[in-house]
Design a protein around this motif. Structure first.
Motif, PDB file in Angstrom:
ATOM      1  N   LEU A   1       0.592   7.211  -6.377  1.00  0.00           N
ATOM      2  CA  LEU A   1      -0.685   7.903  -6.566  1.00  0.00           C
ATOM      3  C   LEU A   1      -0.422   9.191  -7.344  1.00  0.00           C
ATOM      4  CD1 LEU A   1      -3.673   7.719  -5.831  1.00  0.00           C
ATOM      5  CD2 LEU A   1      -3.194   9.011  -3.784  1.00  0.00           C
TER       6      LEU A   1
ATOM      7  N   LEU B   1      -5.369   1.744   4.571  1.00  0.00           N
ATOM      8  CA  LEU B   1      -5.110   1.790   3.125  1.00  0.00           C
ATOM      9  C   LEU B   1      -5.045   0.371   2.552  1.00  0.00           C
ATOM     10  CD1 LEU B   1      -2.483   4.658   2.673  1.00  0.00           C
ATOM     11  CD2 LEU B   1      -4.953   4.766   2.594  1.00  0.00           C
ATOM     12  N   LYS B   2      -4.419  -0.524   3.330  1.00  0.00           N
ATOM     13  CA  LYS B   2      -4.325  -1.922   2.890  1.00  0.00           C
ATOM     14  C   LYS B   2      -5.723  -2.520   2.744  1.00  0.00           C
ATOM     15  CE  LYS B   2      -0.789  -4.629   4.111  1.00  0.00           C
ATOM     16  NZ  LYS B   2       0.112  -5.289   5.021  1.00  0.00           N
TER      17      LYS B   2
ATOM     18  N   LEU C   1      -7.644   4.425  -3.203  1.00  0.00           N
ATOM     19  CA  LEU C   1      -6.637   5.001  -2.310  1.00  0.00           C
ATOM     20  C   LEU C   1      -6.974   6.441  -1.943  1.00  0.00           C
ATOM     21  CD1 LEU C   1      -3.030   4.071  -3.368  1.00  0.00           C
ATOM     22  CD2 LEU C   1      -4.155   3.624  -1.214  1.00  0.00           C
ATOM     23  N   ALA C   2      -7.382   7.205  -2.942  1.00  0.00           N
ATOM     24  CA  ALA C   2      -7.713   8.616  -2.681  1.00  0.00           C
ATOM     25  C   ALA C   2      -8.858   8.703  -1.669  1.00  0.00           C
ATOM     26  CB  ALA C   2      -8.087   9.315  -3.977  1.00  0.00           C
TER      27      ALA C   2
ATOM     28  N   LEU D   1       0.690   4.186  -2.700  1.00  0.00           N
ATOM     29  CA  LEU D   1       0.532   5.576  -2.263  1.00  0.00           C
ATOM     30  C   LEU D   1       1.576   6.469  -2.935  1.00  0.00           C
ATOM     31  CD1 LEU D   1      -1.121   7.341  -0.394  1.00  0.00           C
ATOM     32  CD2 LEU D   1       0.440   6.786   1.459  1.00  0.00           C
TER      33      LEU D   1
ATOM     34  N   GLU E   1       0.812  -1.223   0.000  1.00  0.00           N
ATOM     35  CA  GLU E   1       0.000   0.000   0.000  1.00  0.00           C
ATOM     36  C   GLU E   1       0.846   1.274   0.000  1.00  0.00           C
ATOM     37  OE1 GLU E   1       0.577  -1.112   4.289  1.00  0.00           O
ATOM     38  OE2 GLU E   1       0.208  -2.151   2.425  1.00  0.00           O
ATOM     39  N   LEU E   2       2.072   1.168   0.563  1.00  0.00           N
ATOM     40  CA  LEU E   2       2.940   2.356   0.536  1.00  0.00           C
ATOM     41  C   LEU E   2       3.450   2.612  -0.884  1.00  0.00           C
ATOM     42  CD1 LEU E   2       4.954   1.937   3.836  1.00  0.00           C
ATOM     43  CD2 LEU E   2       3.349   3.756   3.283  1.00  0.00           C
TER      44      LEU E   2
ATOM     45  N   ILE F   1      -0.958  12.475  -8.182  1.00  0.00           N
ATOM     46  CA  ILE F   1      -1.567  13.779  -7.925  1.00  0.00           C
ATOM     47  C   ILE F   1      -0.481  14.802  -8.174  1.00  0.00           C
ATOM     48  CG2 ILE F   1      -2.945  15.094  -6.290  1.00  0.00           C
ATOM     49  CD1 ILE F   1      -3.161  12.698  -4.546  1.00  0.00           C
TER      50      ILE F   1
ATOM     51  N   PHE G   1     -12.957  23.887  -9.998  1.00  0.00           N
ATOM     52  CA  PHE G   1     -13.423  22.698  -9.279  1.00  0.00           C
ATOM     53  C   PHE G   1     -14.903  22.456  -9.568  1.00  0.00           C
ATOM     54  CE2 PHE G   1      -9.889  23.061  -6.021  1.00  0.00           C
ATOM     55  CZ  PHE G   1      -9.263  21.919  -6.485  1.00  0.00           C
TER      56      PHE G   1
ATOM     57  N   ILE H   1      -9.663  17.898  -3.370  1.00  0.00           N
ATOM     58  CA  ILE H   1      -8.803  17.300  -4.399  1.00  0.00           C
ATOM     59  C   ILE H   1      -8.890  15.776  -4.352  1.00  0.00           C
ATOM     60  CG2 ILE H   1      -6.377  16.918  -5.050  1.00  0.00           C
ATOM     61  CD1 ILE H   1      -5.860  19.844  -4.325  1.00  0.00           C
ATOM     62  N   LEU H   2      -8.806  15.208  -3.140  1.00  0.00           N
ATOM     63  CA  LEU H   2      -8.854  13.745  -3.025  1.00  0.00           C
ATOM     64  C   LEU H   2     -10.191  13.204  -3.528  1.00  0.00           C
ATOM     65  CD1 LEU H   2      -7.076  13.226   0.420  1.00  0.00           C
ATOM     66  CD2 LEU H   2      -6.239  12.524  -1.824  1.00  0.00           C
TER      67      LEU H   2
ATOM     68  N   ARG I   1      -1.644   2.571   7.580  1.00  0.00           N
ATOM     69  CA  ARG I   1      -1.307   1.526   6.595  1.00  0.00           C
ATOM     70  C   ARG I   1      -2.393   0.463   6.547  1.00  0.00           C
ATOM     71  NH1 ARG I   1       4.894  -0.317   6.224  1.00  0.00           N
ATOM     72  NH2 ARG I   1       3.899  -1.520   4.574  1.00  0.00           N
TER      73      ARG I   1
ATOM     74  N   ILE J   1       1.373   9.407   7.420  1.00  0.00           N
ATOM     75  CA  ILE J   1       1.716   8.484   6.321  1.00  0.00           C
ATOM     76  C   ILE J   1       2.192   9.252   5.080  1.00  0.00           C
ATOM     77  CG2 ILE J   1      -0.593   8.225   5.238  1.00  0.00           C
ATOM     78  CD1 ILE J   1       0.195   5.118   5.212  1.00  0.00           C
ATOM     79  N   LEU J   2       1.689  10.477   4.891  1.00  0.00           N
ATOM     80  CA  LEU J   2       2.145  11.244   3.723  1.00  0.00           C
ATOM     81  C   LEU J   2       3.548  11.814   3.940  1.00  0.00           C
ATOM     82  CD1 LEU J   2      -1.141  12.981   2.491  1.00  0.00           C
ATOM     83  CD2 LEU J   2      -0.059  10.870   1.707  1.00  0.00           C
TER      84      LEU J   2
ATOM     85  N   LEU K   1      -7.556   7.685   1.767  1.00  0.00           N
ATOM     86  CA  LEU K   1      -6.737   8.774   2.331  1.00  0.00           C
ATOM     87  C   LEU K   1      -7.634   9.860   2.919  1.00  0.00           C
ATOM     88  CD1 LEU K   1      -3.843   9.822  -0.057  1.00  0.00           C
ATOM     89  CD2 LEU K   1      -3.664   9.196   2.341  1.00  0.00           C
TER      90      LEU K   1
ATOM     91  N   ILE L   1     -10.213  13.338  -7.277  1.00  0.00           N
ATOM     92  CA  ILE L   1      -9.378  12.260  -7.837  1.00  0.00           C
ATOM     93  C   ILE L   1     -10.116  10.929  -7.723  1.00  0.00           C
ATOM     94  CG2 ILE L   1      -7.262  10.925  -7.460  1.00  0.00           C
ATOM     95  CD1 ILE L   1      -6.034  13.659  -6.603  1.00  0.00           C
TER      96      ILE L   1
END
Lengths: 344, 195
Positions: free
Chosen positions: A10, B172-173, B122-123, A7, A3-4, A12, A59, B89-90, B169, B137-138, B126, B93
């Protein structure tokens, strides 16, 4: 897949960081260091407000488009003027026939660029009236040589001349510009980094993978550019042309994508021929551009009509910016690419 | 070789030296802020981070040679003002990713659809994380900070960073796993139909 890893991948991300933004932030910092408490001029906050309003509008538009399953913005809202489209499509036809010089093992693609950018600086008014501060503006020029190895995972080299004050607006401007240059000392830089990751940062140059992923169909390419730039800039069309100019000026775009980018620019509403005989860094070509009416700013790309080769790009202000008169060029970049056998 | 701590020390005597730190890290901060909150916010966050860092340079812990955790900590605080834009934004997306994907190969279409679904999942995941878990995590995945660096940036013990990372994690997993299960079910369904 981890998952990392997902990420990290991803998407963006904007592929390049604009030098004008970096330069502007640097000017703000230096201004603050030397004259703490003096704020950047009011124009900036007005621009920021305009940008945020436009971002909100964009947007909204995108949400509506997504909600109604209208998947693309290209092709149905108008296009460049017939004259501009002809120049761009001719350049595209010439470019697609171009064979980019091959970078053999051990060789480097050398991208030489000359870059002009605007600097703004807050100066204390010595009249003694509280709050009576002023700003001066001038342009700086920097020459850069980027050496990209055939295997891009290997070490890249970047020589930067440092910024040299070039054009001055008003009496005080020259004095302040040279004073600033003196304060900053030697600013020439020799940088090397594997994979273009200079300044211990991830690379700001588009990777071959990113470049390969752009569609070569102009309409699909323009749709992708619109989508990648959601919320950026002051209008979707203006930002699309700025994005194309930014990508082209990296000097790393292969011929087939350059050709598609020209054709995509021909599909952007508001794009016109802005000057038939434009001179940039002593080279002559046709200037194609678009006026951003929100900010009275024009983005141009300058093309040699004989070869289809990109000469460079420039930004022109159509309204006075402090001491900078309307119609002044506030930034430009010219590029030249060659293949060389070694890097310094 | 001059490290960040040296630059900050030098800037006490010669303030303009602080610009060296800007030259090293402005792009990195900008890209991180851009990914999180878009271009307009990125410009403000990048400029604001270095102005605040310059003002607060006396607070820099010289036990660290590397100024990145400190700078990302400042940027993280500034980004909190943009949490609505980040969420927007997320969500965009999640809804729109890949709608521009075109190809003429069936195999590539399948790959693209997988990528589109993964990006969306994922978006969305998140977006649903708590703000502190998302920051954590970011900072790890997009700012490449270590657990110790994140602890310094967010001013919490390393143990807290570990638990935030584990939680983020896992979520997200789970989101990615749910997607895989759905895909497998869908594939299974198609196989039965064609058999």
């Amino acid at each position: 897949m981890d998952e990392l890893k997902l990420l990290r991948e991803l998407r963006i991300e904007h592929p390049t960081v604009k030098e004008s933004v970096i330069n502007d932030g640097r000017a703000q910092l230096l201004q603050h260091i030397v004259s703490p408490g003096i704020k950047k001029n009011k124009r900036r906050s007005k621009t920021a407000l305009r940008v945020s309003l436009m971002a909100a509008a964009t947007f909204g538009l995108v949400t509506v488009l997504v909600g109604t399953n209208v998947v693309g913005l290209a092709g149905w809202r108008g296009a460049a003027s017939a004259q501009a489209a002809e120049v761009l499509n001719n350049a595209a036809a010439l470019t697609i026939k171009t064979v980019d010089p091959r970078v053999g093992p051990g060789q480097y693609l050398k991208v030489e660029s000359t870059n002009l950018s605007l600097s703004t600086y807050g100066v204390q008014d010595t009249s003694g009236i509280v709050g009576s501060n002023d700003h001066v503006e001038w342009t700086d020029t920097e020459k850069r040589s980027l050496y990209v190895p055939a295997n891009r995972d290997q070490e890249w080299v970047w020589e930067r001349s440092g910024r040299v004050p070039t054009t001055f607006f008003g009496d005080k401007s020259k004095e302040v510009a040279y004073q600033q240059a003196k304060e900053q000392g030697e600013s020439a830089q020799y940088l090397s980094a594997v994979n273009g990751a200079f300044y211990d940062s991830p690379s700001t140059f588009p990777s071959t993978k990113e470049l390969a992923a752009y569609p070569r169909d102009p309409r699909m390419l323009l749709n992708k550019i619109y989508l990648e730039n959601i919320g950026s800039g002051q209008s979707i069309d203006g930002q699309a042309l700025v994005f194309i100019a930014d990508l082209l000026r990296t000097g790393l775009v292969p011929a087939d994508l350059r050709s598609a980018l020209y054709k995509a620019a021909a599909m952007i509403p508001g794009v016109v021929v802005t000057e038939n005989q434009a001179t940039l860094d002593d080279q002559q070509g046709i200037s194609i551009g678009r006026v951003e009416t929100v900010s009275n700013f024009r983005q141009d790309i300058i093309i040699d009509p004989e070869t289809g080769q990109l000469i460079g790009e420039r930004q022109v202000t159509l309204e006075p910016l402090g001491s900078v008169p309307a119609g002044s060029t506030i930034g430009w970049t010219t590029i030249r690419t060659t293949v060389v056998d070694s890097a310094p | 070789m001059t490290n960040d701590s040296d630059i900050i020390r030098r800037s006490r005597e010669r303030p303009a030296a602080f610009a060296e730190l800007y030259d090293k890290y402005a792009r990195m901060i900008y890209r991180y802020a851009f990914r999180r909150a878009g271009e307009s916010a990125a410009e403000d966050v990048m400029a604001g981070t270095f102005l605040a860092a310059f003002e607060g340079r006396d607070s820099f812990d010289h036990a660290w040679d590397d100024a990145r955790p400190w700078l990302f900590g400042i940027a993280t605080n500034l980004l909190r003002r943009h949490h609505r834009t980040e969420a927007k934004i997320l969500k965009i997306i999640a809804k729109s990713s890949g709608r521009d994907a075109y190809t003429d190969s069936t195999e590539q279409i399948a790959e693209q659809l997988d990528a589109i679904a993964t990006t969306s999942a994922l978006a969305l995941a998140l977006c649903k994380l708590s703000p502190v878990d998302r920051e954590c995590i970011l900072l790890y995945a997009w700012a490449d900070l270590t657990y110790e660096g994140i602890a310094q940036a967010t001013n919490v013990p390393v143990g807290t960073v570990r638990s935030r990372m584990n939680r983020a994690r896992r979520k997200l997993k789970d989101a990615a796993a749910a997607l895989r299960n759905n895909t497998e079910e869908a594939d299974h369904g198609r196989t039965q139909v064609t058999a």
